[in-house]
Design a protein around this motif. Structure first.
Motif, PDB file in Angstrom:
ATOM      1  N   CYS A 222       0.827  -1.218   0.000  1.00  0.00           N
ATOM      2  CA  CYS A 222       0.000   0.000   0.000  1.00  0.00           C
ATOM      3  C   CYS A 222       0.855   1.258   0.000  1.00  0.00           C
ATOM      4  O   CYS A 222       0.526   2.245  -0.675  1.00  0.00           O
ATOM      5  CB  CYS A 222      -0.940  -0.002   1.204  1.00  0.00           C
ATOM      6  N   VAL A 223       1.945   1.235   0.767  1.00  0.00           N
ATOM      7  CA  VAL A 223       2.839   2.403   0.806  1.00  0.00           C
ATOM      8  C   VAL A 223       3.465   2.628  -0.566  1.00  0.00           C
ATOM      9  O   VAL A 223       3.513   3.765  -1.073  1.00  0.00           O
ATOM     10  CB  VAL A 223       3.931   2.212   1.874  1.00  0.00           C
ATOM     11  N   LEU A 224       3.936   1.559  -1.183  1.00  0.00           N
ATOM     12  CA  LEU A 224       4.579   1.684  -2.491  1.00  0.00           C
ATOM     13  C   LEU A 224       3.602   2.145  -3.561  1.00  0.00           C
ATOM     14  O   LEU A 224       3.925   3.015  -4.385  1.00  0.00           O
ATOM     15  CB  LEU A 224       5.203   0.335  -2.888  1.00  0.00           C
ATOM     16  N   ARG A 225       2.394   1.585  -3.563  1.00  0.00           N
ATOM     17  CA  ARG A 225       1.408   1.965  -4.571  1.00  0.00           C
ATOM     18  C   ARG A 225       0.739   3.295  -4.233  1.00  0.00           C
ATOM     19  O   ARG A 225       0.399   4.081  -5.123  1.00  0.00           O
ATOM     20  CB  ARG A 225       0.337   0.877  -4.697  1.00  0.00           C
ATOM     21  N   GLY A 226       0.558   3.555  -2.930  1.00  0.00           N
ATOM     22  CA  GLY A 226      -0.098   4.784  -2.527  1.00  0.00           C
ATOM     23  C   GLY A 226       0.705   6.024  -2.847  1.00  0.00           C
ATOM     24  O   GLY A 226       0.151   7.104  -3.062  1.00  0.00           O
TER      25      GLY A 226
ATOM     26  N   LEU B 118      -4.809  14.796  -2.817  1.00  0.00           N
ATOM     27  CA  LEU B 118      -5.138  13.583  -2.078  1.00  0.00           C
ATOM     28  C   LEU B 118      -4.510  13.543  -0.689  1.00  0.00           C
ATOM     29  O   LEU B 118      -5.098  12.988   0.244  1.00  0.00           O
ATOM     30  CB  LEU B 118      -4.701  12.354  -2.879  1.00  0.00           C
ATOM     31  N   ALA B 119      -3.321  14.115  -0.531  1.00  0.00           N
ATOM     32  CA  ALA B 119      -2.630  14.054   0.761  1.00  0.00           C
ATOM     33  C   ALA B 119      -3.456  14.676   1.893  1.00  0.00           C
ATOM     34  O   ALA B 119      -3.683  14.027   2.927  1.00  0.00           O
ATOM     35  CB  ALA B 119      -1.261  14.713   0.658  1.00  0.00           C
ATOM     36  N   PRO B 120      -3.929  15.928   1.755  1.00  0.00           N
ATOM     37  CA  PRO B 120      -4.748  16.470   2.843  1.00  0.00           C
ATOM     38  C   PRO B 120      -6.080  15.739   3.003  1.00  0.00           C
ATOM     39  O   PRO B 120      -6.598  15.614   4.111  1.00  0.00           O
ATOM     40  CB  PRO B 120      -4.969  17.937   2.428  1.00  0.00           C
ATOM     41  N   MET B 121      -6.637  15.228   1.890  1.00  0.00           N
ATOM     42  CA  MET B 121      -7.886  14.476   1.967  1.00  0.00           C
ATOM     43  C   MET B 121      -7.688  13.195   2.778  1.00  0.00           C
ATOM     44  O   MET B 121      -8.562  12.800   3.552  1.00  0.00           O
ATOM     45  CB  MET B 121      -8.379  14.138   0.561  1.00  0.00           C
ATOM     46  N   ALA B 122      -6.530  12.547   2.611  1.00  0.00           N
ATOM     47  CA  ALA B 122      -6.235  11.329   3.365  1.00  0.00           C
ATOM     48  C   ALA B 122      -6.200  11.632   4.862  1.00  0.00           C
ATOM     49  O   ALA B 122      -6.695  10.846   5.678  1.00  0.00           O
ATOM     50  CB  ALA B 122      -4.912  10.737   2.905  1.00  0.00           C
TER      51      ALA B 122
ATOM     52  N   ARG C  63       2.096   6.715  -5.511  1.00  0.00           N
ATOM     53  CA  ARG C  63       1.761   7.153  -6.867  1.00  0.00           C
ATOM     54  C   ARG C  63       0.503   8.018  -6.869  1.00  0.00           C
ATOM     55  O   ARG C  63       0.344   8.883  -7.734  1.00  0.00           O
ATOM     56  CB  ARG C  63       1.541   5.940  -7.773  1.00  0.00           C
ATOM     57  N   ASP C  64      -0.395   7.754  -5.923  1.00  0.00           N
ATOM     58  CA  ASP C  64      -1.661   8.484  -5.885  1.00  0.00           C
ATOM     59  C   ASP C  64      -1.564   9.798  -5.136  1.00  0.00           C
ATOM     60  O   ASP C  64      -2.299  10.745  -5.413  1.00  0.00           O
ATOM     61  CB  ASP C  64      -2.754   7.629  -5.239  1.00  0.00           C
ATOM     62  N   LEU C  65      -0.672   9.855  -4.142  1.00  0.00           N
ATOM     63  CA  LEU C  65      -0.603  11.033  -3.292  1.00  0.00           C
ATOM     64  C   LEU C  65      -0.134  12.258  -4.070  1.00  0.00           C
ATOM     65  O   LEU C  65       0.877  12.237  -4.757  1.00  0.00           O
ATOM     66  CB  LEU C  65       0.341  10.785  -2.116  1.00  0.00           C
ATOM     67  N   ASP C  66      -0.912  13.313  -3.971  1.00  0.00           N
ATOM     68  CA  ASP C  66      -0.562  14.589  -4.581  1.00  0.00           C
ATOM     69  C   ASP C  66      -1.089  15.697  -3.676  1.00  0.00           C
ATOM     70  O   ASP C  66      -1.531  15.437  -2.554  1.00  0.00           O
ATOM     71  CB  ASP C  66      -1.132  14.691  -6.004  1.00  0.00           C
ATOM     72  N   ASP C  67      -1.038  16.924  -4.149  1.00  0.00           N
ATOM     73  CA  ASP C  67      -1.475  18.044  -3.325  1.00  0.00           C
ATOM     74  C   ASP C  67      -2.956  17.979  -2.976  1.00  0.00           C
ATOM     75  O   ASP C  67      -3.396  18.591  -1.995  1.00  0.00           O
ATOM     76  CB  ASP C  67      -1.194  19.367  -4.058  1.00  0.00           C
TER      77      ASP C  67
ATOM     78  N   VAL D 122     -10.455   8.138  -1.070  1.00  0.00           N
ATOM     79  CA  VAL D 122      -9.020   8.266  -1.349  1.00  0.00           C
ATOM     80  C   VAL D 122      -8.420   7.038  -2.043  1.00  0.00           C
ATOM     81  O   VAL D 122      -7.204   6.978  -2.245  1.00  0.00           O
ATOM     82  CB  VAL D 122      -8.227   8.561  -0.053  1.00  0.00           C
ATOM     83  N   GLY D 123      -9.252   6.061  -2.406  1.00  0.00           N
ATOM     84  CA  GLY D 123      -8.756   4.904  -3.130  1.00  0.00           C
ATOM     85  C   GLY D 123      -8.325   3.777  -2.209  1.00  0.00           C
ATOM     86  O   GLY D 123      -8.171   3.972  -0.998  1.00  0.00           O
ATOM     87  N   PRO D 124      -8.115   2.576  -2.744  1.00  0.00           N
ATOM     88  CA  PRO D 124      -7.819   1.406  -1.907  1.00  0.00           C
ATOM     89  C   PRO D 124      -6.465   1.451  -1.221  1.00  0.00           C
ATOM     90  O   PRO D 124      -6.336   1.043  -0.065  1.00  0.00           O
ATOM     91  CB  PRO D 124      -7.906   0.240  -2.897  1.00  0.00           C
ATOM     92  N   TRP D 125      -5.428   1.946  -1.911  1.00  0.00           N
ATOM     93  CA  TRP D 125      -4.082   1.920  -1.341  1.00  0.00           C
ATOM     94  C   TRP D 125      -3.955   2.894  -0.174  1.00  0.00           C
ATOM     95  O   TRP D 125      -3.578   2.518   0.935  1.00  0.00           O
ATOM     96  CB  TRP D 125      -3.047   2.251  -2.412  1.00  0.00           C
ATOM     97  N   VAL D 126      -4.271   4.144  -0.426  1.00  0.00           N
ATOM     98  CA  VAL D 126      -4.201   5.159   0.635  1.00  0.00           C
ATOM     99  C   VAL D 126      -5.287   4.909   1.670  1.00  0.00           C
ATOM    100  O   VAL D 126      -5.083   5.122   2.870  1.00  0.00           O
ATOM    101  CB  VAL D 126      -4.331   6.572   0.033  1.00  0.00           C
ATOM    102  N   GLY D 127      -6.448   4.442   1.234  1.00  0.00           N
ATOM    103  CA  GLY D 127      -7.541   4.157   2.161  1.00  0.00           C
ATOM    104  C   GLY D 127      -7.158   3.104   3.184  1.00  0.00           C
ATOM    105  O   GLY D 127      -7.460   3.235   4.374  1.00  0.00           O
ATOM    106  N   ALA D 128      -6.499   2.033   2.733  1.00  0.00           N
ATOM    107  CA  ALA D 128      -6.062   0.987   3.657  1.00  0.00           C
ATOM    108  C   ALA D 128      -5.062   1.533   4.666  1.00  0.00           C
ATOM    109  O   ALA D 128      -5.077   1.156   5.846  1.00  0.00           O
ATOM    110  CB  ALA D 128      -5.447  -0.173   2.886  1.00  0.00           C
TER     111      ALA D 128
END
Length: 236
Positions: free
Chosen positions: A32-36, A44-48, A38-42, A83-89
């Motif tokens: 999840c850290v490795l795939r997440g 998604l990060a605060p949303m997470a 890729r998703d994290l940006d300005d 926030v998607g499966p990777w960051v969500g987990a």
């Protein structure tokens, strides 16, 4: 009557089984850290951060299901949709670890068991269900609400079945049969899932109406009107 809850305490499952699922949870988190990343940006990060804080806060609020039995939001479906499966987990895992270490909600030795059930099973299975439903149902307010509700119910019941599997492998509570544990967990968590489904549907729909770009599952697409434009114009 004892309270039936998703969080597994110390001593419910034997150490060997707990260690195996701790390794599974750790491996899942590494992926999840490795795939997440890729998703994290300005965006998604605060949303997470907001999603993790919201799940933590709502998990502290129990709602009655049956006499002596209460439930609370698990958060897998909500996190997956926003926030998607990777960051969500990862969000759900952080909440579970803080609850276990700070509030003793769930045993420390059972963190791997709880992460597997609520963060991995609850989030990834949910995302598969909602991805399928969003292809079948219209991208309207009703379609998104139904998707969130169904995905949440599935995530809660699936998470409870994860515990049943773990208990079948290494359960060590005298006087509780596997059938009894399965019936209690699935029955109660089906009802808990209804409550979680309503909360998830309402929360995601509120965000989607105002900021659809913040709903990961919608990929930034706006909600469609419930009534086609041509129908409205012809009626006028």
């Amino acid at each position: 009557m004892d309270t039936v809850a998703m969080h597994i305490s110390n001593g419910i499952v034997d150490p060997a089984t707990s260690a195996v699922f701790a390794a599974i949870a750790l491996a899942g988190m590494i992926v999840c850290v490795l795939r997440g990343r890729r998703d994290l940006d300005d965006r998604l990060a605060p949303m997470a951060g907001l999603v993790a804080a919201f799940i933590f806060a709502v998990q502290m609020l129990n709602f009655p299901v049956l006499p002596g039995v209460s439930g609370h939001l698990l958060g897998g479906a909500l996190a997956a949709m926003l926030v998607g499966p990777w960051v969500g987990a990862l969000c759900v895992t952080i909440v579970l670890i803080v609850q276990a270490l700070v509030f003793a909600d769930g045993g420390v030795s059972a963190i791997g068991l709880n992460v597997t059930n609520m963060a991995l099973i609850g989030t990834f299975l949910t995302y598969g269900v909602l991805a399928l439903l969003l292809k079948v149902l219209p991208r309207t307010a009703t379609g998104v609400a139904v998707t969130g509700f169904v995905a949440a119910v599935v995530s809660v019941v699936a998470g409870s079945l994860g515990f049943v599997l773990q208990y079948a492998i290494g359960g060590q509570v005298d006087g509780i049969s596997l059938g009894g544990a399965a019936g209690a967990m699935v029955g109660v968590h089906a009802l808990i899932g209804v409550g979680e489904g309503l909360i998830t549907a309402a929360t995601v729909l509120a965000v989607a109406k105002v900021r659809p770009d913040l709903v990961y599952a919608l990929r930034g697409k706006r909600l469609l009107p419930s009534t086609p434009k041509s129908t409205v114009e012809s009626a006028a």
